[in-house]
Write an enzyme that holds these catalytic residues in place. Sequence first.
Site, PDB file in Angstrom:
ATOM      1  N   SER A 125      16.318  63.156  72.108  1.00  0.00           N
ATOM      2  CA  SER A 125      15.892  62.679  73.420  1.00  0.00           C
ATOM      3  C   SER A 125      15.876  63.822  74.419  1.00  0.00           C
ATOM      4  CB  SER A 125      16.893  61.620  73.885  1.00  0.00           C
ATOM      5  OG  SER A 125      16.718  61.339  75.252  1.00  0.00           O
ATOM      6  N   TYR A 149      26.183  58.676  75.560  1.00  0.00           N
ATOM      7  CA  TYR A 149      24.929  58.530  74.804  1.00  0.00           C
ATOM      8  C   TYR A 149      24.281  59.906  74.604  1.00  0.00           C
ATOM      9  CZ  TYR A 149      19.966  57.871  73.912  1.00  0.00           C
ATOM     10  OH  TYR A 149      18.694  57.987  73.387  1.00  0.00           O
ATOM     11  N   LYS A 153      23.679  62.382  71.105  1.00  0.00           N
ATOM     12  CA  LYS A 153      22.439  63.022  70.639  1.00  0.00           C
ATOM     13  C   LYS A 153      22.649  64.536  70.473  1.00  0.00           C
ATOM     14  CE  LYS A 153      19.778  59.421  70.429  1.00  0.00           C
ATOM     15  NZ  LYS A 153      19.339  58.907  69.126  1.00  0.00           N
TER      16      LYS A 153
HETATM   17  P1  NAD Z   1      15.882  50.261  69.661  1.00  0.00           P
HETATM   18  O1  NAD Z   1      17.221  49.824  70.099  1.00  0.00           O
HETATM   19  O2  NAD Z   1      14.726  49.368  69.928  1.00  0.00           O
HETATM   20  O3  NAD Z   1      15.893  50.647  68.110  1.00  0.00           O
HETATM   21  C1  NAD Z   1      17.036  51.134  67.453  1.00  0.00           C
HETATM   22  C2  NAD Z   1      17.222  50.297  66.205  1.00  0.00           C
HETATM   23  O4  NAD Z   1      18.366  50.759  65.495  1.00  0.00           O
HETATM   24  C3  NAD Z   1      17.456  48.816  66.533  1.00  0.00           C
HETATM   25  O5  NAD Z   1      16.573  48.048  65.734  1.00  0.00           O
HETATM   26  C4  NAD Z   1      18.919  48.584  66.132  1.00  0.00           C
HETATM   27  O6  NAD Z   1      19.135  47.260  65.681  1.00  0.00           O
HETATM   28  C5  NAD Z   1      19.102  49.632  65.047  1.00  0.00           C
HETATM   29  N1  NAD Z   1      20.492  50.087  64.832  1.00  0.00           N
HETATM   30  C6  NAD Z   1      21.377  50.517  65.769  1.00  0.00           C
HETATM   31  N2  NAD Z   1      22.526  50.879  65.186  1.00  0.00           N
HETATM   32  C7  NAD Z   1      22.377  50.672  63.843  1.00  0.00           C
HETATM   33  C8  NAD Z   1      23.205  50.854  62.717  1.00  0.00           C
HETATM   34  N3  NAD Z   1      24.464  51.293  62.838  1.00  0.00           N
HETATM   35  N4  NAD Z   1      22.717  50.569  61.494  1.00  0.00           N
HETATM   36  C9  NAD Z   1      21.439  50.107  61.348  1.00  0.00           C
HETATM   37  N5  NAD Z   1      20.614  49.905  62.389  1.00  0.00           N
HETATM   38  C10 NAD Z   1      21.073  50.191  63.621  1.00  0.00           C
HETATM   39  O7  NAD Z   1      15.615  51.692  70.324  1.00  0.00           O
HETATM   40  P2  NAD Z   1      14.296  52.567  70.345  1.00  0.00           P
HETATM   41  O8  NAD Z   1      13.846  52.635  71.778  1.00  0.00           O
HETATM   42  O9  NAD Z   1      13.348  52.134  69.295  1.00  0.00           O
HETATM   43  O10 NAD Z   1      14.912  53.983  70.011  1.00  0.00           O
HETATM   44  C11 NAD Z   1      14.942  54.510  68.695  1.00  0.00           C
HETATM   45  C12 NAD Z   1      15.719  55.812  68.712  1.00  0.00           C
HETATM   46  O11 NAD Z   1      15.102  56.694  69.641  1.00  0.00           O
HETATM   47  C13 NAD Z   1      17.160  55.679  69.151  1.00  0.00           C
HETATM   48  O12 NAD Z   1      17.950  56.541  68.370  1.00  0.00           O
HETATM   49  C14 NAD Z   1      17.143  56.136  70.591  1.00  0.00           C
HETATM   50  O13 NAD Z   1      18.376  56.683  71.000  1.00  0.00           O
HETATM   51  C15 NAD Z   1      16.055  57.184  70.562  1.00  0.00           C
HETATM   52  N6  NAD Z   1      15.403  57.377  71.868  1.00  0.00           N
HETATM   53  C16 NAD Z   1      14.889  56.314  72.536  1.00  0.00           C
HETATM   54  C17 NAD Z   1      14.318  56.499  73.796  1.00  0.00           C
HETATM   55  C18 NAD Z   1      13.780  55.333  74.577  1.00  0.00           C
HETATM   56  O14 NAD Z   1      13.687  55.438  75.803  1.00  0.00           O
HETATM   57  N7  NAD Z   1      13.412  54.224  73.966  1.00  0.00           N
HETATM   58  C19 NAD Z   1      14.258  57.791  74.344  1.00  0.00           C
HETATM   59  C20 NAD Z   1      14.762  58.856  73.617  1.00  0.00           C
HETATM   60  C21 NAD Z   1      15.357  58.645  72.377  1.00  0.00           C
END
Ligand code: NAD
Length: 340
Positions: A125, A149, A153
């Site tokens: 991120s 958080y 990362k």
């Molecule tokens: P999201 O919460 O929609 O998706 C994450 C998924 O991981 C969810 O389906 C959740 O159920 C699953 N999960 C969490 N912990 C788990 C575990 N221990 N075992 C199995 N599954 C697990 O989030 P997203 O927006 O799709 O983000 C995906 C990734 O991208 C994340 O790692 C997030 O930190 C990163 N990210 C997101 C953003 C954003 O703004 N959306 C920005 C930068 C980075």
Amino acid sequence: MNYILLTGGAGYIGSHTALALLRAGYQVISFDNYSNSSATALKRVEKLAGGNIICLSGDIRDEAALSAVFRQYPVAAVIHFAGLKAVGESTEQPLHYYDNNVGGTITLCRVMREFNVKKLVFSSSATVYGDAKTVPIDETAPRSATNPYGQSKLMIEHILADLVNAEPDWGITLLRYFNPVGADSSGQIGEDPNGIPNNLMPFISQVAVGKRDKLNIFGNDYPTADGTGVRDYIHVVDLAAGHLKALQYLENHQGIEAINLGTGTGYSVLEMVNAFVRVNQVEVPYQIAPRRPGDIASCFARPDKALKLLGWQAEKTLADMVRDSWHWQRQNPNGYAENK
Ligand code: NAD
Ligand code: UDP
């Protein structure tokens, strides 16, 4: 490179990437504990793509469950989305965040190594840049974290770099996402936050659909053109495409690379609200509220490395972003749940 394992595949970015992968002819395995998602998302992806996903329910901290996946399927590479992502919650529950995000990643890597699968795309991120001194931000900018958080990362980035250093036959791409927004143009899949949205775009959409009274704009006294915070919003469909490019890159590269996925253009909060209103012809009442603690004034990417290494650049416009966000919200006022 045919079977691709998506940890967290049912989530917002995972489901859009699953759709892109299916359409490109990959076999998609999703491994998700559904702690922040719904299996309905993947059902809808299957329908949109006219293909099947191997949908597995499990936690990445469960080594035995993960091993069973690698034993059963010839996984060629992993895209690791699974993680908890709410900044405020991470401050209240740091151990939970470190355990899930950092602990989960270590377990995943251990299992991957056991099965000799050493190609990994990791969801990092722009938060790892902390409060960047200059914009646009390139991948060499100093990294820091201001909450658990972001710290998780950053720790994972360090762990993966150490792993590659010790075992150079790994190929790892750290994709540093800027601000993902939008949805597939079908309006069938999209972002479905739990409770009150933290992020700007889902909050705007929920105001427009009548679920919330008004948007609070956190500060209009930043050193930006109109005083509101500036971010690099990127359409989730562009982001998904970046993951396919990263997989292709890993087919013939080892080592580790951090790559920004952003558009290179920053928009202010007011510009986002105005675009949403103009393109969708809806009202979004707002008021100016105090700054949100921990927020920075301006953050946008220098996206040149993604173009150079991956041949990827964002293609969607701001109008696409606000139109597709609204399309999803209007068709699914309660997200994937029947009665939320
Ligand atoms: P999201 O919460 O929609 O998706 C994450 C998924 O991981 C969810 O389906 C959740 O159920 C699953 N999960 C969490 N912990 C788990 C575990 N221990 N075992 C199995 N599954 C697990 O989030 P997203 O927006 O799709 O983000 C995906 C990734 O991208 C994340 O790692 C997030 O930190 C990163 N990210 C997101 C953003 C954003 O703004 N959306 C920005 C930068 C980075
Ligand atoms: N923001 C806002 N009101 C909200 C949510 C966000 O004014 O209800 C602002 C926030 O201050 C920032 C921008 O919108 O300037 C993007 O915030 P978001 O939480 O989506 O992303 P991040 O701050 O993590 O980049």
